[in-house]
Scaffold this active site. Structure first.
Site, PDB file in Angstrom:
ATOM      1  N   ASP A  33       2.756   5.476  -6.586  1.00  0.00           N
ATOM      2  CA  ASP A  33       4.012   5.374  -5.819  1.00  0.00           C
ATOM      3  C   ASP A  33       5.256   5.277  -6.693  1.00  0.00           C
ATOM      4  O   ASP A  33       6.370   5.320  -6.171  1.00  0.00           O
ATOM      5  CB  ASP A  33       3.934   4.132  -4.908  1.00  0.00           C
TER       6      ASP A  33
ATOM      7  N   HIS B 269       0.862  -1.199   0.000  1.00  0.00           N
ATOM      8  CA  HIS B 269       0.000   0.000   0.000  1.00  0.00           C
ATOM      9  C   HIS B 269       0.891   1.240   0.000  1.00  0.00           C
ATOM     10  O   HIS B 269       1.732   1.371  -0.864  1.00  0.00           O
ATOM     11  CB  HIS B 269      -0.946  -0.090   1.206  1.00  0.00           C
TER      12      HIS B 269
ATOM     13  N   HIS C  41      -2.228  -2.320  -9.565  1.00  0.00           N
ATOM     14  CA  HIS C  41      -3.209  -1.659  -8.682  1.00  0.00           C
ATOM     15  C   HIS C  41      -4.448  -2.525  -8.590  1.00  0.00           C
ATOM     16  O   HIS C  41      -4.807  -3.209  -9.538  1.00  0.00           O
ATOM     17  CB  HIS C  41      -3.584  -0.279  -9.253  1.00  0.00           C
TER      18      HIS C  41
HETATM   19  C1  SDX Z   1      -1.483   2.105  -3.339  1.00  0.00           C
HETATM   20  O1  SDX Z   1      -6.209   0.742  -3.281  1.00  0.00           O
HETATM   21  C2  SDX Z   1      -5.708   1.909  -3.479  1.00  0.00           C
HETATM   22  O2  SDX Z   1      -6.378   2.828  -3.950  1.00  0.00           O
HETATM   23  C3  SDX Z   1      -4.273   2.084  -3.076  1.00  0.00           C
HETATM   24  C4  SDX Z   1      -3.618   3.390  -3.464  1.00  0.00           C
HETATM   25  C5  SDX Z   1      -4.211   4.568  -2.723  1.00  0.00           C
HETATM   26  O3  SDX Z   1      -4.115   5.695  -3.241  1.00  0.00           O
HETATM   27  O4  SDX Z   1      -4.677   4.356  -1.588  1.00  0.00           O
HETATM   28  O5  SDX Z   1      -3.730   3.611  -4.846  1.00  0.00           O
HETATM   29  C6  SDX Z   1      -2.131   3.399  -3.094  1.00  0.00           C
HETATM   30  O6  SDX Z   1      -1.456   1.273  -2.477  1.00  0.00           O
HETATM   31  C7  SDX Z   1      -0.917   1.826  -4.705  1.00  0.00           C
HETATM   32  C8  SDX Z   1      -0.314   0.382  -4.813  1.00  0.00           C
HETATM   33  C9  SDX Z   1       1.096   0.461  -4.238  1.00  0.00           C
HETATM   34  N1  SDX Z   1       1.680  -0.933  -4.157  1.00  0.00           N
HETATM   35  C10 SDX Z   1       2.651  -1.314  -4.981  1.00  0.00           C
HETATM   36  O7  SDX Z   1       3.103  -0.624  -5.899  1.00  0.00           O
HETATM   37  C11 SDX Z   1       3.213  -2.689  -4.662  1.00  0.00           C
HETATM   38  C12 SDX Z   1       3.401  -3.479  -5.952  1.00  0.00           C
HETATM   39  N2  SDX Z   1       2.103  -3.828  -6.505  1.00  0.00           N
HETATM   40  C13 SDX Z   1       1.577  -5.145  -6.222  1.00  0.00           C
HETATM   41  O8  SDX Z   1       1.880  -5.604  -4.930  1.00  0.00           O
HETATM   42  C14 SDX Z   1       0.108  -5.251  -6.611  1.00  0.00           C
HETATM   43  O9  SDX Z   1      -0.014  -4.727  -7.879  1.00  0.00           O
HETATM   44  C15 SDX Z   1      -0.977  -4.628  -5.739  1.00  0.00           C
HETATM   45  C16 SDX Z   1      -0.824  -4.999  -4.306  1.00  0.00           C
HETATM   46  C17 SDX Z   1      -0.942  -3.133  -5.859  1.00  0.00           C
HETATM   47  C18 SDX Z   1      -2.277  -5.136  -6.257  1.00  0.00           C
HETATM   48  O10 SDX Z   1      -2.287  -6.528  -5.996  1.00  0.00           O
HETATM   49  P1  SDX Z   1      -3.334  -7.483  -6.734  1.00  0.00           P
HETATM   50  O11 SDX Z   1      -4.690  -6.887  -6.690  1.00  0.00           O
HETATM   51  O12 SDX Z   1      -3.146  -8.855  -6.237  1.00  0.00           O
HETATM   52  O13 SDX Z   1      -2.858  -7.394  -8.253  1.00  0.00           O
HETATM   53  P2  SDX Z   1      -3.613  -8.034  -9.425  1.00  0.00           P
HETATM   54  O14 SDX Z   1      -4.784  -8.850  -8.980  1.00  0.00           O
HETATM   55  O15 SDX Z   1      -3.864  -6.928 -10.407  1.00  0.00           O
HETATM   56  O16 SDX Z   1      -2.524  -9.046 -10.008  1.00  0.00           O
HETATM   57  C19 SDX Z   1      -2.775  -9.646 -11.242  1.00  0.00           C
HETATM   58  C20 SDX Z   1      -1.498 -10.394 -11.613  1.00  0.00           C
HETATM   59  C21 SDX Z   1      -1.064 -11.416 -10.579  1.00  0.00           C
HETATM   60  O17 SDX Z   1      -0.371 -12.409 -11.290  1.00  0.00           O
HETATM   61  P3  SDX Z   1      -1.185 -13.771 -11.787  1.00  0.00           P
HETATM   62  O18 SDX Z   1      -1.676 -14.455 -10.518  1.00  0.00           O
HETATM   63  O19 SDX Z   1      -2.323 -13.278 -12.672  1.00  0.00           O
HETATM   64  O20 SDX Z   1      -0.157 -14.575 -12.542  1.00  0.00           O
HETATM   65  O21 SDX Z   1      -0.409  -9.454 -11.718  1.00  0.00           O
HETATM   66  C22 SDX Z   1       0.613  -9.825 -10.806  1.00  0.00           C
HETATM   67  C23 SDX Z   1      -0.057 -10.665  -9.750  1.00  0.00           C
HETATM   68  O22 SDX Z   1       0.898 -11.525  -9.144  1.00  0.00           O
HETATM   69  N3  SDX Z   1       1.155  -8.575 -10.257  1.00  0.00           N
HETATM   70  C24 SDX Z   1       2.436  -8.217 -10.331  1.00  0.00           C
HETATM   71  C25 SDX Z   1       2.504  -6.947  -9.751  1.00  0.00           C
HETATM   72  N4  SDX Z   1       1.288  -6.578  -9.358  1.00  0.00           N
HETATM   73  C26 SDX Z   1       0.456  -7.600  -9.668  1.00  0.00           C
HETATM   74  N5  SDX Z   1       3.524  -8.839 -10.821  1.00  0.00           N
HETATM   75  C27 SDX Z   1       4.716  -8.177 -10.711  1.00  0.00           C
HETATM   76  N6  SDX Z   1       4.844  -6.932 -10.169  1.00  0.00           N
HETATM   77  C28 SDX Z   1       3.776  -6.300  -9.686  1.00  0.00           C
HETATM   78  N7  SDX Z   1       3.923  -5.092  -9.128  1.00  0.00           N
END
Ligand code: SDX
Length: 393
Positions: free
Chosen positions: A328, A229, A270
């Site tokens: 971020d 987050h 996201h």
């Molecule tokens: C914020 O919710 C909000 O509004 C939050 C926020 C706010 O203003 O409050 O916008 C702020 O928290 C932004 C997010 C910051 N976090 C990061 O940048 C951390 C890196 N991102 C990931 O951890 C991830 O993208 C999340 C946590 C943000 C979202 O997680 P999800 O919902 O599990 O992602 P998804 O369902 O879209 O994933 C789909 C696929 C998955 O792979 P498969 O199972 O389909 O094979 O994409 C992969 C995920 O493993 N994936 C990534 C990835 N993010 C998702 N793979 C590599 N790198 C990444 N960053």
């Protein structure tokens, strides 16, 4: 599936809760605060103007804005006893730990005098939190570098006051440059609210039990701290420093794609946006301006971040999964250019998001149908069974 839960209809009218504050269209990459596009607010409004909008639903007229600014700036000072509390932290405590602790402790200073059942008291608590969070944030930073706390000044604008509390010392005052104040104002606006993200939902759930607002905001700070987050902005800089050079980018892209590798591309992806996060677009633009103004335009980290984005957005793994840079990804590069250290990046996020958190808390508490949150679950454990004595186990 483990831990999967649906919201109890009593708490959230359907699978999500109702709100009039922020609208996001994840597919189109649209973000509106009370109907106003983030792109317009970010470049045209002041942070306290946006705070007023999020709190009250309308942009303030001149008189309303002036009195709101005066009201907030008059309450930026902390109770002197909070300095003792802060001094109790180990010198190398993470500023987010100090922020969470000191904000939670405000309950002890206001708890008895403010009732969550009184709308006027609720508004006072919201104003106090918006006013004091920058002072606490700057004080946590000063504690972490062993410098004395710099007191707020009521004659400065909100962002200038914050930057001065961060960088002035008793030996030398500090006047932020216009570009620094403008960049801070823009970053605070972009981070002010984002609908039902993890930390805002935490504040709502804590507040639904009638807990005092200072404890609820401390809970929001705790949730925001996670690297998935708000902690991601600090993690992005760590990642860029670890990658070090553009030649290493392909290796890290492969790591991020590897299911067995816990590494994720920080600042990418996201829960809601399946398009470019509109805030990331604006921040990338401001990066250019700030680095240019600070004569740091060839900042190696910014170059690296842009190269990383370019390679990732041409890789089918990211394209297929609609993984784009989020808020971020670039913010830390601007914070660093402003002289803010990495361990303070998530604190910046919390200072800004306090406005969104208190706006949602007020909206929920003002709702006569508000009931205690009670998320439900799908039970995955064993069926009923009888106790086995120790001798039989
Ligand atoms: C914020 O919710 C909000 O509004 C939050 C926020 C706010 O203003 O409050 O916008 C702020 O928290 C932004 C997010 C910051 N976090 C990061 O940048 C951390 C890196 N991102 C990931 O951890 C991830 O993208 C999340 C946590 C943000 C979202 O997680 P999800 O919902 O599990 O992602 P998804 O369902 O879209 O994933 C789909 C696929 C998955 O792979 P498969 O199972 O389909 O094979 O994409 C992969 C995920 O493993 N994936 C990534 C990835 N993010 C998702 N793979 C590599 N790198 C990444 N960053």
């Amino acid at each position: 599936e483990a831990g999967f839960f649906t919201y109890d209809p009593g708490f959230m009218s359907t699978a999500s809760c109702n709100s009039r504050i922020t609208y996001i269209d994840g597919e189109q990459g649209i973000l509106l605060y009370r109907g106003y596009p983030i792109e317009q607010l970010a470049t045209k409004a002041s942070f306290l103007e946006v705070a007023y909008l999020l709190l009250y639903g309308e942009l303030p007229a001149k008189k309303e804005l002036v009195s709101f600014e005066r009201l907030i700036m008059r309450h930026t000072m902390l109770n002197e006893n909070l300095k003792n509390f802060l001094n109790g932290f180990h010198y190398d405590a993470h500023p987010m730990a100090m922020l969470m602790g000191v904000v939670g402790s405000l309950s002890a200073f206001y708890h008895d005098s403010l009732s969550v059942n009184d709308p006027r008291h609720r508004e006072i608590a919201a104003h106090r939190l918006i006013a004091k969070i920058p002072t606490i944030a700057a004080a946590a930073y000063k504690h972490s570098i062993g410098e004395p706390i710099i007191y707020p000044r009521n004659d400065l604008r909100y962002c200038a006051n914050f930057l001065r509390m961060m960088f002035a010392t008793p030996c030398e005052d500090y006047k932020p440059t216009l570009i620094a104040e403008k960049a801070m104002n823009l970053l605070f606006i972009l981070h002010a609210d984002h609908e039902q993200n993890a930390s805002t939902s935490t504040v709502r759930l804590a507040g639904s039990s009638g807990a005092n607002p200072f404890a609820c905001i401390a809970a929001g700070i705790a949730s925001l701290w996670g690297p998935a987050h708000g902690g991601a902005n600090e993690a992005v800089l760590d990642m860029l420093l670890e990658i070090g050079d553009v030649s290493n980018v392909p290796k890290y892209i492969e790591k991020a794609k590897d299911k067995d590798d816990p590494f994720r591309l920080m600042g990418f992806g996201h829960r809601v946006y399946k398009n470019y996060d509109p805030r990331a677009k604006i921040i990338r633009e401001v990066c250019h301006q700030v680095l240019d103004e600070l004569a740091d335009i060839n900042n190696p980290l910014f170059e690296l971040a842009m190269k990383l984005e370019e390679i990732a957005l041409n890789d089918e793994y990211f394209v297929e999964r609609k993984l784009y840079p989020n808020v971020d990804f670039y913010s830390g590069i601007i914070y660093q250019a402003l002289g803010i250290p990495r361990n303070m990046f998530t604190v910046m996020f919390a200072v800004a998001r306090t406005v969104g958190w208190v706006s949602h808390w007020l909206e929920m508490m003002d709702d006569p149908n508000n009931r205690i949150g009670r998320p439900r679950q799908i039970y995955r454990g064993p069926g009923q069974r009888d106790y086995l004595p120790l001798s039989k186990r």
